[in-house]
Design a protein around this motif. Structure first.
Motif, short mmCIF file in Angstrom:
data_model
loop_
_atom_site.label_atom_id
_atom_site.label_comp_id
_atom_site.label_asym_id
_atom_site.label_seq_id
_atom_site.Cartn_x
_atom_site.Cartn_y
_atom_site.Cartn_z
N CYS A 84 -4.68 -3.33 3.46
CA CYS A 84 -4.00 -4.38 2.69
C CYS A 84 -4.69 -5.73 2.74
O CYS A 84 -4.03 -6.77 2.74
CB CYS A 84 -2.54 -4.52 3.13
N ASP A 87 -11.67 3.97 3.44
CA ASP A 87 -10.61 3.11 3.97
C ASP A 87 -11.18 2.21 5.07
O ASP A 87 -12.22 2.48 5.64
CB ASP A 87 -9.50 4.00 4.54
N GLU A 129 -3.85 0.46 -2.80
CA GLU A 129 -3.38 -0.87 -2.41
C GLU A 129 -3.24 -1.68 -3.68
O GLU A 129 -4.18 -1.76 -4.48
CB GLU A 129 -4.37 -1.52 -1.45
N TYR A 166 -5.98 -3.76 -8.00
CA TYR A 166 -5.65 -2.67 -7.08
C TYR A 166 -6.94 -2.04 -6.58
O TYR A 166 -8.02 -2.30 -7.12
CB TYR A 166 -4.80 -1.61 -7.80
N SER A 208 0.46 5.49 0.30
CA SER A 208 -0.57 6.48 0.63
C SER A 208 0.04 7.86 0.79
O SER A 208 1.23 8.00 1.07
CB SER A 208 -1.29 6.08 1.91
N ARG A 232 0.84 -1.20 0.00
CA ARG A 232 0.00 0.00 0.00
C ARG A 232 0.87 1.25 0.00
O ARG A 232 1.85 1.32 0.74
CB ARG A 232 -0.87 -0.03 1.26
#
Lengths: 425, 235
Positions: A89, A84, A114, A102, A33, A31
């Motif tokens: 993950c 989220d 991810e 993804y 971010s 992941r």
């Protein structure tokens, strides 16, 4: 997109193992971010994702099964951004994300991608994130983002090289390197149920850790790997095991730096620096020396090319190719169980310093990288540095946090302040 | 800002305890900000969804098995005026329930817990069958109990070996247990059939098992032999 026009691509050499070892509840993911200073607008994020998907072909690929191998096929299937979750993950694939390899998530100011490892490696994933971020900032704040390293702008021209299997392009096949290695120590602890993941992020001032690594005349990556080995060594010595096993940390080497490929797919190889506790007790300085010299010795084009050739030669064997996928999957699963995660005690992936153009930097607070849970739940770490801070994220499937604790407390003892945040509340 | 008194790390405002050592955060100068934004949302986790799915499966199995448990004794009673054949159904349903449910309920040490539950429920089930079908025969006490106890004993030894010793020694130990088990089984059968004990078929089984146990033990102990086999038989 009509069926006839659909393009398809073979999986690259590193990608092939991931679909084969994927289970109903687990897949090998990572992941990346970025946290913005303001909350994310999901509508604009969706628009930004739709826009970059028009440019980055890799984000329009879905995984399909062939008779002998898996492959990627272009698709116009929609991908929706999603809120989220508490345990990042999680398995990628299946109904939840339309079989796309993804997913894009948002939470408060954070945008996370991810990625199923079959699609890309950490560097490729970071390019996806930076490109998505650039488009989001363009749409939200009407900033004009200039051409910049590792950012693909929607207005830029598509480059075929982004989809190339760089392993095949650069392997010379003059010699192959044996993969024979001793099995490494595995941290023993009760596993978290149902593939749950514990995430602990340490936020560290980069200059402090850099200063510390200079004291030992090693790079920051080598210093962190040494700290990890030290933490595992302490865990092993406290566990009273009869047979002491080597402690090795797998470090991915980004081959783009050597071969200057522009591929967005997998193009990294692993080297495993470590120590053999049976030789005696290692001081921290000795560990740093072992790691430093191992990295210097093995992080060389010729050695890496030989490893690459070994990996490719297995895949290209006519016998292996002729075995139907179902049987191959079983064989690959067994091989993965025997040699995949058993050789090393942990993994450390450092994406290095993430720099963004000024037009983007003023909106972005943090950029982070995280590995998904490993099949055996071993604690592993990933890092990025951004705006003077280093973000080291440990992910683990184990109940006991002894290794993570040992790692972060050694940093504190060395005079490096650490701020901890976690999903364990 | 709060620091963990144990680890010395600074903790995020949302942390109620140190994630590294579970020491609670107590900062007299700064009350815990319960509404401080957490780094990860407190949404339902994938593991939570899996747990929910399992509880649905438990409910479904319970309902499906509860129906024959209700209907069969009722039919039996209406037709015959007492409980006869439905005892088999009741015993079987309860047995099936205790076999199917534990793997869905337990989170940790599933294997050991389920094997123990299966051990007791199998004993109870066979006891009921013994009492209902052949009340005069003692096959439950003579055959079932000793065999089950030996099997449990063997299971725990192999489990211990899996955790403590290497794979080859564990395989060797398993063959050794099998050798003893075959002799023990023949002895139990001779007691049940009221014959004098003579080793016959179990000799073949135990001899083969002992030979295999020895081979695996030698391979596990002799490094040079292991290297030789590896060299000659590598794929």
């Amino acid at each position: 997109m009509s069926t006839a026009a659909k393009k398809w691509y073979k999986l690259d050499n590193a990608a092939k193992i991931y679909p084969a070892v994927r289970t109903r509840t687990w897949s090998g993911n990572f992941r990346v971010s970025a946290t913005l200073k303001e909350d994310v607008d999901p509508v604009i994020l969706q628009a930004a994702l739709d826009d970059i998907r028009k440019r980055i072909v890799n984000l329009n690929l879905e995984l399909k099964k062939g008779l002998f191998w898996y492959f990627f096929e272009e698709t116009d299937r929609p991908v929706y951004v999603q809120p989220d979750t508490h345990d990042p993950c999680g398995r990628i694939g299946g109904r939840h994300n339309n079989e796309m390899p993804y997913r894009v998530c948002y939470y408060r100011g954070r945008i996370a991608i991810e990625v199923f490892h079959a699609l890309a490696d950490g560097t490729g994933g970071m390019i996806f994130l930076r490109s998505l971020l650039a488009r989001y900032i363009e749409l939200k704040y009407h900033e004009k983002i200039p051409e910049y390293r590792d950012i693909i702008l929607c207005s830029s021209e598509f480059d075929e090289e982004e989809l190339e299997d760089a392993f095949k392009r650069y392997a010379r096949f003059r010699t192959i390197k044996s993969r024979k290695e001793l099995h490494g120590y595995h941290f023993q602890s009760e596993e978290l149920p149902d593939n749950e993941i514990s995430v602990i992020t340490g936020i560290i001032p980069f200059d402090k850790i850099h200063e510390k690594s200079k004291e030992y005349s090693v790079t920051v990556t080598e210093y962190i790997v040494s700290l990890m080995i030290n933490a595992f060594m302490t865990a092993q010595s406290e566990s009273n095991t009869r047979v002491e096993r080597p402690i090795k940390v797998s470090v991915p080497i980004n081959l783009r730096k050597i071969y200057s490929s522009k591929t967005l797919r997998n193009f990294a190889l692993f080297i495993n620096p470590g120590i053999e506790p049976r030789y005696g007790e290692f001081t921290f300085r000795e560990i740093t020396e072992e790691v430093h010299h191992f990295m210097r010795m093995n992080n060389k084009e010729k050695y890496l090319n030989a490893i690459m050739c070994k990996n490719l030669s297995d895949e290209m064997s006519p016998i292996v190719r002729a075995i139907p996928l179902g049987i191959k999957n079983i064989a690959m699963y067994i091989a993965f169980k025997m040699y995949g995660e058993t050789l090393v005690s942990s993994t450390f992936s450092n994406l290095g310093r993430i720099d963004l153009p000024d037009e983007m930097e003023k909106y972005v607070d943090r950029v982070q990288f995280m590995l998904g849970r490993f099949m055996n739940g071993m604690p592993s770490a990933a890092a990025t540095s951004y705006q003077g801070n280093m973000y080291i994220t440990w992910t683990s499937g184990k109940e006991d946090k002894k290794v993570e604790r040992e790692f972060f407390t050694s940093l504190v003892k060395a005079g490096v302040p650490v701020l901890i945040e976690s999903n364990c509340l | 800002m709060s620091y963990c008194v144990n680890c010395g790390v600074e903790l995020d405002k949302s942390q109620k305890e140190c994630p590294l050592c579970s020491t609670p955060v107590i900062n007299p100068n700064e009350s815990l900000e319960s509404d401080a934004p957490a780094p990860y949302p407190r949404t339902e986790t994938v593991a939570g969804a899996m747990r929910k799915l399992r509880s649905i499966a438990v409910m479904l199995v319970t309902v499906i098995l509860f129906l024959p448990l209700l209907v069969c004794p009722l039919c039996d009673f209406i037709i015959t005026g007492r409980i006869t054949w439905s005892v088999y159904v009741i015993a079987s349903v309860v047995y099936a329930y205790t076999v199917v449910i534990p793997p869905l309920v337990f989170k940790r040490n599933i294997l050991v817990k389920c094997v123990w539950i299966d051990f007791f429920t199998t004993l109870t089930f066979l006891y009921v069958i013994n009492k209902v079908t052949t009340p005069d025969s003692n096959w439950f006490y003579i055959l079932v109990v000793p065999i089950s106890i030996f099997a449990m004993f063997g299971f725990h030894i192999i489990l211990w070996a899996c955790r403590r010793i290497n794979v080859l020694s564990t395989v060797s130990l398993s063959f050794l247990i099998s050798a003893f088990f075959s002799i023990y089984l023949e002895y139990i059968l001779s007691v049940f059939l009221q014959r004098s004990f003579m080793i016959s078929w179990s000799l073949l089984v135990s001899a083969s098992c002992l030979a295999l146990a020895l081979v695996f033990l030698l391979i596990s102990r002799m490094t040079r032999l292991r290297a030789f086999i590896k060299k000659r038989m590598h794929l």
